[in-house]
Write a protein that holds these residues in place. Structure first.
Motif, PDB file in Angstrom:
ATOM      1  N   VAL A   1       9.828  20.494 107.324  1.00  0.00           N
ATOM      2  CA  VAL A   1      11.074  19.829 106.939  1.00  0.00           C
ATOM      3  C   VAL A   1      12.270  20.540 107.559  1.00  0.00           C
ATOM      4  O   VAL A   1      12.251  21.745 107.807  1.00  0.00           O
ATOM      5  CB  VAL A   1      11.242  19.750 105.404  1.00  0.00           C
ATOM      6  CG1 VAL A   1      10.073  19.042 104.768  1.00  0.00           C
ATOM      7  CG2 VAL A   1      11.430  21.134 104.796  1.00  0.00           C
TER       8      VAL A   1
ATOM      9  N   ASP B   1      18.929  14.992 104.757  1.00  0.00           N
ATOM     10  CA  ASP B   1      18.960  14.585 103.355  1.00  0.00           C
ATOM     11  C   ASP B   1      17.538  14.300 102.870  1.00  0.00           C
ATOM     12  O   ASP B   1      16.780  13.569 103.509  1.00  0.00           O
ATOM     13  CB  ASP B   1      19.829  13.327 103.202  1.00  0.00           C
ATOM     14  CG  ASP B   1      19.913  12.869 101.767  1.00  0.00           C
ATOM     15  OD1 ASP B   1      19.092  12.026 101.379  1.00  0.00           O
ATOM     16  OD2 ASP B   1      20.797  13.365 101.035  1.00  0.00           O
ATOM     17  N   LYS B   2      17.168  14.865 101.737  1.00  0.00           N
ATOM     18  CA  LYS B   2      15.783  14.742 101.267  1.00  0.00           C
ATOM     19  C   LYS B   2      15.418  13.307 100.909  1.00  0.00           C
ATOM     20  O   LYS B   2      14.263  12.895 101.064  1.00  0.00           O
ATOM     21  CB  LYS B   2      15.529  15.675 100.085  1.00  0.00           C
ATOM     22  CG  LYS B   2      16.382  15.414  98.851  1.00  0.00           C
ATOM     23  CD  LYS B   2      16.144  16.474  97.782  1.00  0.00           C
ATOM     24  CE  LYS B   2      16.982  16.217  96.540  1.00  0.00           C
ATOM     25  NZ  LYS B   2      16.789  17.288  95.515  1.00  0.00           N
ATOM     26  N   GLU B   3      16.383  12.518 100.426  1.00  0.00           N
ATOM     27  CA  GLU B   3      16.076  11.122 100.109  1.00  0.00           C
ATOM     28  C   GLU B   3      15.818  10.315 101.378  1.00  0.00           C
ATOM     29  O   GLU B   3      14.957   9.425 101.388  1.00  0.00           O
ATOM     30  CB  GLU B   3      17.228  10.510  99.316  1.00  0.00           C
ATOM     31  CG  GLU B   3      17.450  11.121  97.947  1.00  0.00           C
ATOM     32  CD  GLU B   3      16.319  10.814  96.970  1.00  0.00           C
ATOM     33  OE1 GLU B   3      15.452   9.977  97.288  1.00  0.00           O
ATOM     34  OE2 GLU B   3      16.310  11.426  95.880  1.00  0.00           O
TER      35      GLU B   3
ATOM     36  N   GLN C   1      17.409  25.504 101.005  1.00  0.00           N
ATOM     37  CA  GLN C   1      17.354  24.058 101.202  1.00  0.00           C
ATOM     38  C   GLN C   1      15.967  23.620 101.669  1.00  0.00           C
ATOM     39  O   GLN C   1      15.449  22.578 101.224  1.00  0.00           O
ATOM     40  CB  GLN C   1      18.416  23.615 102.215  1.00  0.00           C
ATOM     41  CG  GLN C   1      18.479  22.103 102.366  1.00  0.00           C
ATOM     42  CD  GLN C   1      19.652  21.639 103.219  1.00  0.00           C
ATOM     43  OE1 GLN C   1      20.593  22.395 103.465  1.00  0.00           O
ATOM     44  NE2 GLN C   1      19.587  20.403 103.685  1.00  0.00           N
TER      45      GLN C   1
ATOM     46  N   GLU D   1      13.699  23.561  98.623  1.00  0.00           N
ATOM     47  CA  GLU D   1      13.987  22.440  97.724  1.00  0.00           C
ATOM     48  C   GLU D   1      13.498  21.122  98.308  1.00  0.00           C
ATOM     49  O   GLU D   1      12.865  20.314  97.614  1.00  0.00           O
ATOM     50  CB  GLU D   1      15.491  22.365  97.447  1.00  0.00           C
ATOM     51  CG  GLU D   1      15.877  21.212  96.534  1.00  0.00           C
ATOM     52  CD  GLU D   1      17.383  21.079  96.358  1.00  0.00           C
ATOM     53  OE1 GLU D   1      17.813  20.109  95.707  1.00  0.00           O
ATOM     54  OE2 GLU D   1      18.125  21.928  96.889  1.00  0.00           O
ATOM     55  N   THR D   2      13.778  20.903  99.592  1.00  0.00           N
ATOM     56  CA  THR D   2      13.402  19.626 100.209  1.00  0.00           C
ATOM     57  C   THR D   2      11.889  19.461 100.278  1.00  0.00           C
ATOM     58  O   THR D   2      11.349  18.405  99.921  1.00  0.00           O
ATOM     59  CB  THR D   2      14.017  19.526 101.616  1.00  0.00           C
ATOM     60  OG1 THR D   2      15.445  19.570 101.520  1.00  0.00           O
ATOM     61  CG2 THR D   2      13.607  18.226 102.297  1.00  0.00           C
TER      62      THR D   2
ATOM     63  N   TYR E   1      10.411  18.844  96.827  1.00  0.00           N
ATOM     64  CA  TYR E   1      10.755  17.490  96.386  1.00  0.00           C
ATOM     65  C   TYR E   1       9.835  16.457  97.048  1.00  0.00           C
ATOM     66  O   TYR E   1       9.295  15.556  96.376  1.00  0.00           O
ATOM     67  CB  TYR E   1      12.214  17.208  96.743  1.00  0.00           C
ATOM     68  CG  TYR E   1      12.685  15.818  96.445  1.00  0.00           C
ATOM     69  CD1 TYR E   1      13.095  15.456  95.160  1.00  0.00           C
ATOM     70  CD2 TYR E   1      12.751  14.856  97.454  1.00  0.00           C
ATOM     71  CE1 TYR E   1      13.545  14.158  94.891  1.00  0.00           C
ATOM     72  CE2 TYR E   1      13.195  13.572  97.198  1.00  0.00           C
ATOM     73  CZ  TYR E   1      13.594  13.225  95.905  1.00  0.00           C
ATOM     74  OH  TYR E   1      14.034  11.947  95.642  1.00  0.00           O
ATOM     75  N   LEU E   2       9.629  16.588  98.361  1.00  0.00           N
ATOM     76  CA  LEU E   2       8.794  15.623  99.075  1.00  0.00           C
ATOM     77  C   LEU E   2       7.332  15.723  98.645  1.00  0.00           C
ATOM     78  O   LEU E   2       6.658  14.704  98.439  1.00  0.00           O
ATOM     79  CB  LEU E   2       8.922  15.853 100.583  1.00  0.00           C
ATOM     80  CG  LEU E   2      10.312  15.633 101.189  1.00  0.00           C
ATOM     81  CD1 LEU E   2      10.315  16.003 102.657  1.00  0.00           C
ATOM     82  CD2 LEU E   2      10.780  14.198 101.004  1.00  0.00           C
TER      83      LEU E   2
ATOM     84  N   LEU F   1      14.591  11.572 104.155  1.00  0.00           N
ATOM     85  CA  LEU F   1      13.267  11.993 104.606  1.00  0.00           C
ATOM     86  C   LEU F   1      12.160  11.323 103.791  1.00  0.00           C
ATOM     87  O   LEU F   1      11.155  10.855 104.349  1.00  0.00           O
ATOM     88  CB  LEU F   1      13.136  13.512 104.502  1.00  0.00           C
ATOM     89  CG  LEU F   1      13.964  14.339 105.477  1.00  0.00           C
ATOM     90  CD1 LEU F   1      13.821  15.832 105.171  1.00  0.00           C
ATOM     91  CD2 LEU F   1      13.565  14.064 106.917  1.00  0.00           C
ATOM     92  N   LEU F   2      12.346  11.275 102.482  1.00  0.00           N
ATOM     93  CA  LEU F   2      11.346  10.633 101.633  1.00  0.00           C
ATOM     94  C   LEU F   2      11.168   9.173 102.017  1.00  0.00           C
ATOM     95  O   LEU F   2      10.041   8.668 102.098  1.00  0.00           O
ATOM     96  CB  LEU F   2      11.742  10.751 100.164  1.00  0.00           C
ATOM     97  CG  LEU F   2      10.781  10.094  99.168  1.00  0.00           C
ATOM     98  CD1 LEU F   2       9.397  10.735  99.232  1.00  0.00           C
ATOM     99  CD2 LEU F   2      11.354  10.169  97.751  1.00  0.00           C
TER     100      LEU F   2
ATOM    101  N   THR G   1      13.537  17.970 111.085  1.00  0.00           N
ATOM    102  CA  THR G   1      12.169  17.784 110.621  1.00  0.00           C
ATOM    103  C   THR G   1      11.251  17.455 111.800  1.00  0.00           C
ATOM    104  O   THR G   1      11.595  16.641 112.661  1.00  0.00           O
ATOM    105  CB  THR G   1      12.106  16.664 109.571  1.00  0.00           C
ATOM    106  OG1 THR G   1      12.876  17.071 108.436  1.00  0.00           O
ATOM    107  CG2 THR G   1      10.681  16.381 109.134  1.00  0.00           C
TER     108      THR G   1
END
Length: 550
Positions: free
Chosen positions: A524, A528-530, A406, A409-410, A413-414, A532-533, A493
């Protein structure tokens, strides 16, 4: 896991008794703490254990002062008599401190027990304490030793001691914990690490596999570095070399405990050329170095040196290669084809919940030096990872691989969504550092484990954003609605203006090695990655809007 609302200034992160981080919400407060501002420091209720004495340890020290020590004396507590003796020797060393060294005659060693002879279970959780007692004016020297070596007691051990203050007494000769009385958590951790470091190797099958007996546990990553350095001093006692911007602790230990070291900050091919020329010159003089230290990848710029080339030089000029794989982690990188010794801060992603301090040293059984180093380390080694810390570390690390996936991936993605800002000349972002974006990407890929059905390796959970100005970096950090504090690899994070905290008084030195004061490091977590973004983009937007004031 959704994003967690940041806690109040100075409070523990995460909100647990044994947390290893702390919320410091603004750039200005971080700078004040790094500069030693007493008001700012006193506002902290927690901190990273390397630089902040946990409140449980503070209470225990105060209890010892009341119970045993004369007025005007201060104690530093250890769980190992060797560490206590080393602390006294360090404090009184004129070779290290010159005229500022303490007088050896003014420092005493005291032994403390908790009446555990009748209870093996209690003895397991409450081994003896070893106190170094000194006048208050030498407290800075004792604190520096504690910070550099990571050999002090843990907050969990202090908590156990506080539960048994009525049993506390001074003794002439402490009762040593029998070697056979060990909790199974230790063996489980060592076996888990041995299995992880042998999983999905990069290179062809190795003749010998790492066994649990090749894994040595320590109460912190800094303790693992300190003891490994001393192992090499006892083995060869020669110069060490740091290649690539290895985190500051390694350098500080070498400065403090000698005998000498050389630093090649960026770890570029040009610097390795320079290093090779120096090795050849030493060879002509009949001089050998003892070791090269590097990271895979480095902190905070996520670069990876050409370790294959370092390995070749080590074979040619007869020295040891030590690789710190903390940031890449057991999950993503395989450094055994390079390293004679692997150092890992288990505090970070292996533990993953920022509530245990621990470290490990792994001896590579295929190293040409193994038969020399293994007996040396085994003879001097004492397991000082407190049993309660080991129990928590074992439980936390059970899902390490799932969390590593995870984090990979996160972060990836960021980075993919933030990196375009660096290409826009109108943006406040000048660069994003991440293993796949660096000039050293091929070096990282060379140590990246092959994908398996169970796991696809990645680039880790850490990246660093460089801003065009200090003001832009400050605007970004101050408006970022995430936790801000030290440590990495946590479930939460954490953002940190790295140079402002770590090299506040050495900014010019850091800049000469490419580490600018305008960077903000992002570790990170499991949010949830969204979410965080969204937090990162909002902070970038505010920093962009502030350009007119820069």
């Amino acid at each position: 896991m959704s994003a967690i609302a940041p806690t109040a200034h100075g409070m523990a992160v995460p909100d647990t008794l044994h947390a290893v981080s702390v919320q410091i919400p603004t750039w200005q407060e971080i700078c004040a703490i790094a500069l030693g501002d007493l008001k700012a420091i006193k506002a902290l209720k927690n901190g990273y254990p390397r630089s902040y004495v946990h409140k449980s340890i503070q209470v225990l020290v105060e209890a010892c002062e009341r119970e045993f020590f004369l007025a005007g004396e201060k104690p530093m507590l250890f769980s190992n008599p060797d560490a206590a003796r080393a602390c006294k020797a360090y404090m009184s060393s004129t070779a290290i401190h010159g005229s500022k060294a303490a007088s050896s005659d003014g420092i005493s060693l005291r032994n403390i027990e908790f009446g555990t002879k009748s209870s093996p279970e209690l003895a397991l959780h409450l081994p003896p304490l070893y106190a170094v007692v000194y006048p208050p004016e030498w407290a800075g020297l004792a604190t520096l030793f504690w910070r550099l070596t990571g050999t002090g007691i843990s907050s969990r051990m202090a908590g156990r001691c506080l539960q048994a203050l009525d049993r506390m007494c001074q003794v002439d000769v402490p009762t040593q914990l029998p070697p056979s009385v060990l909790h199974p958590a230790y063996e489980t951790i060592r076996t888990r690490i041995a299995n992880l470091i042998e999983r999905a190797p990069v290179d062809p099958p190795r003749p010998s596999k790492v066994s649990p007996n090749d894994v040595f546990l320590y109460p912190s990553g800094m303790s693992a570095i300190y003891h490994t350095h001393h192992l090499l001093l006892n083995w060869r006692g020669a110069e060490s070399v740091v290649v690539g911007f290895t985190y500051e602790l390694t350098i500080k230990i070498m400065e403090a405990f000698g005998p000498s070291y050389k630093f090649y900050g960026a770890g570029t091919e040009a610097e390795i050329d320079e290093f090779e020329r120096a090795l050849e010159a030493k060879h002509r003089q009949g001089v050998k170095i003892q070791a090269v230290w590097c990271e895979c990848p480095s902190n905070p710029l996520l670069r990876t040196v050409n370790m294959k080339r370092l390995r070749g030089l080590a074979d040619k000029y007869d020295f040891i290669v030590i690789v710190d794989d903390t940031i890449g982690s057991f999950a993503n990188v395989d450094v055994l084809g390079i390293a004679d010794i692997v150092i890992t801060s288990l505090t970070k992603s292996f533990n993953g919940f920022a509530d245990v301090l621990a470290g490990s040293t792994i001896l590579n059984p295929n190293s040409r030096y193994y038969c020399e180093l293994q007996p040396l380390l085994s003879a001097s080694y004492k397991n000082n990872l407190h049993v309660d810390d080991a129990i928590q570390l074992e439980a936390n690390s059970r899902d390490f691989m799932q969390r590593a996936a995870q984090l990979n991936e996160t972060a990836n993605y960021l980075v993919d969504r933030i990196h375009p800002y660096a290409a826009d000349p109108r943006s406040v972002v000048s660069k994003v550092y991440y293993p796949k974006l660096c000039w050293s990407t091929e070096n990282y890929h060379a140590r990246m484990r092959p994908a398996t059905e169970e796991f696809t390796p990645g680039y880790g959970g850490l990246f660093t954003i460089e801003f065009v100005t200090v003001q832009a970096a400050m605007e970004f950090l101050n408006s970022l609605q995430l936790h801000k504090g030290p440590s990495i690899g946590a479930n939460i994070t954490l953002a940190l203006p790295y140079v402002q905290m770590v090299f506040q008084k050495e900014k010019d030195w850091a800049a000469r090695h490419g580490v600018k004061e305008t960077i903000v490091r992002i570790s990170v977590g499991l949010e949830d990655k969204e979410v965080l973004l969204g937090c990162l983009l909002r902070a970038l937007q505010i920093a962009d809007q502030g350009k007119s004031h820069i």
